[in-house]
Scaffold this motif. Structure first.
Motif, mmCIF file in Angstrom:
data_model
loop_
_atom_site.group_PDB
_atom_site.id
_atom_site.type_symbol
_atom_site.label_atom_id
_atom_site.label_comp_id
_atom_site.label_asym_id
_atom_site.label_seq_id
_atom_site.Cartn_x
_atom_site.Cartn_y
_atom_site.Cartn_z
ATOM 1 N N SER A 180 0.829 -1.210 0.000
ATOM 2 C CA SER A 180 0.000 0.000 0.000
ATOM 3 C C SER A 180 0.862 1.258 0.000
ATOM 4 N N GLN A 181 1.922 1.245 0.781
ATOM 5 C CA GLN A 181 2.836 2.388 0.798
ATOM 6 C C GLN A 181 3.511 2.559 -0.567
ATOM 7 N N TYR A 182 3.871 1.467 -1.186
ATOM 8 C CA TYR A 182 4.492 1.503 -2.513
ATOM 9 C C TYR A 182 3.552 2.161 -3.526
ATOM 10 N N LEU A 183 2.267 1.834 -3.462
ATOM 11 C CA LEU A 183 1.300 2.438 -4.374
ATOM 12 C C LEU A 183 1.233 3.948 -4.179
ATOM 13 N N VAL A 184 1.201 4.398 -2.922
ATOM 14 C CA VAL A 184 1.199 5.834 -2.634
ATOM 15 C C VAL A 184 2.470 6.473 -3.182
ATOM 16 N N MET A 185 3.599 5.827 -2.948
ATOM 17 C CA MET A 185 4.872 6.377 -3.419
ATOM 18 C C MET A 185 4.893 6.475 -4.942
ATOM 19 N N MET A 186 4.349 5.471 -5.632
ATOM 20 C CA MET A 186 4.346 5.524 -7.100
ATOM 21 C C MET A 186 3.545 6.722 -7.601
ATOM 22 N N VAL A 187 2.417 7.002 -6.978
ATOM 23 C CA VAL A 187 1.620 8.163 -7.386
ATOM 24 C C VAL A 187 2.416 9.442 -7.140
ATOM 25 N N LEU A 188 3.082 9.533 -5.994
ATOM 26 C CA LEU A 188 3.864 10.730 -5.681
ATOM 27 C C LEU A 188 5.118 10.847 -6.542
ATOM 28 N N THR A 191 -3.235 15.989 -3.145
ATOM 29 C CA THR A 191 -4.165 16.026 -2.011
ATOM 30 C C THR A 191 -4.507 14.592 -1.615
ATOM 31 N N VAL A 192 -4.965 14.436 -0.383
ATOM 32 C CA VAL A 192 -5.383 13.109 0.077
ATOM 33 C C VAL A 192 -6.516 12.603 -0.815
ATOM 34 N N SER A 193 -7.445 13.473 -1.168
ATOM 35 C CA SER A 193 -8.569 13.030 -2.011
ATOM 36 C C SER A 193 -8.088 12.603 -3.398
ATOM 37 N N ALA A 194 -7.106 13.292 -3.975
ATOM 38 C CA ALA A 194 -6.567 12.897 -5.285
ATOM 39 C C ALA A 194 -5.872 11.541 -5.194
ATOM 40 N N LEU A 195 -5.122 11.323 -4.115
ATOM 41 C CA LEU A 195 -4.490 10.014 -3.907
ATOM 42 C C LEU A 195 -5.554 8.930 -3.789
ATOM 43 N N GLY A 196 -6.584 9.204 -3.019
ATOM 44 C CA GLY A 196 -7.657 8.231 -2.826
ATOM 45 C C GLY A 196 -8.344 7.871 -4.134
ATOM 46 N N GLU A 197 -8.612 8.868 -4.956
ATOM 47 C CA GLU A 197 -9.244 8.605 -6.260
ATOM 48 C C GLU A 197 -8.345 7.750 -7.138
ATOM 49 N N ARG A 198 -7.089 8.071 -7.147
ATOM 50 C CA ARG A 198 -6.142 7.349 -8.003
ATOM 51 C C ARG A 198 -5.964 5.906 -7.558
ATOM 52 N N LEU A 199 -6.002 5.667 -6.238
ATOM 53 C CA LEU A 199 -5.745 4.337 -5.692
ATOM 54 C C LEU A 199 -7.019 3.568 -5.348
ATOM 55 N N PHE A 200 -8.185 4.186 -5.593
ATOM 56 C CA PHE A 200 -9.473 3.574 -5.261
ATOM 57 C C PHE A 200 -9.579 3.288 -3.763
ATOM 58 N N LEU A 201 -9.096 4.226 -2.943
ATOM 59 C CA LEU A 201 -9.142 4.096 -1.485
ATOM 60 C C LEU A 201 -9.888 5.284 -0.898
#
Length: 152
Positions: A46-54, A61-71
Motif C-alpha cells: 500500500s505504501q508503494y502504491l502511494v509512493m508511485m503516485v507521488l 491532495t489526500v482526495s486525489a491520492l484516494g481517487e487514483r488508488l481507489f481508497l
C-alpha cells in the motif's frame, strides 16, 4: 426427468471455474511477491502504491491520492500517518483550503524511487509472461474493473 443434482442450474459452482477466485488468488500471489521485493525498500505494498503516485507527480491532495488508488480517506489517512512517521512523506494543510491535506515526498521518500524502478522488471521475470502479454492482461483487467465499478 432431470433430478436437482443433474440440473446445471442447481449445481454448486466449482471454485476453480470462478473468475473471482482466479483474480483473488492471483492477487494474493502478486502481493506475496511484492512483499518480498518491497521488504528491501522498507515499504508495504500500500505504501508503494502511494509512493508511485507521488513519484509520478509530487504534492497530491489526500482526495486525489484516494481517487487514483481507489481508497477512501478512512483507509488512506492511517497509512499516510505511518508513512509520515517513517519520514517518507510530509502532510501539510493547504494554505488556501484548510480542509485539504497536501501529501509530498521527503528527500528520503524521493531517494527510494531509484531502487523501486527495478521492481517492474523483477515482477515481469517472475510472471513468466512477455511484455505484450502483460500489457494485454492489464488492459483486460482495467476494462473489467471499469465494468464492475459501474455495476457495484
Amino acid at each position: 426427468m432431470a433430478t436437482p443434482s443433474s440440473n446445471p442450474l442447481h449445481q454448486v459452482p466449482r471454485l476453480d471455474a470462478q473468475l473471482c477466485f482466479a483474480l483473488y488468488s492471483t492477487s494474493l500471489a502478486m502481493n506475496k511477491l511484492y512483499r518480498k521485493l518491497l521488504r528491501k525498500l522498507g515499504l508495504t505494498y500500500s505504501q508503494y502504491l502511494v509512493m508511485m503516485v507521488l513519484w509520478e507527480q509530487n504534492e497530491q491532495t489526500v482526495s486525489a491520492l484516494g481517487e487514483r488508488l481507489f481508497l477512501d480517506s478512512a483507509t488512506l489517512t492511517p497509512l499516510l500517518k505511518r508513512m509520515e512517521q517513517a519520514a517518507l512523506i510530509h502532510r501539510n494543510r493547504c494554505p488556501n483550503d484548510e480542509r485539504q491535506v497536501i501529501i509530498s515526498l521527503t528527500e528520503q521518500g524521493d531517494r527510494l524511487r531509484e531502487e523501486a524502478a527495478k521492481l517492474p522488471e523483477q515482477v515481469l521475470c517472475a510472471s513468466g509472461c512477455d511484455v505484450a502479454q502483460i500489457v494485454d492482461m492489464k488492459e483486460t483487467l482495467n476494462t473489467l474493473r471499469a465494468s464492475l465499478m459501474k455495476n457495484a
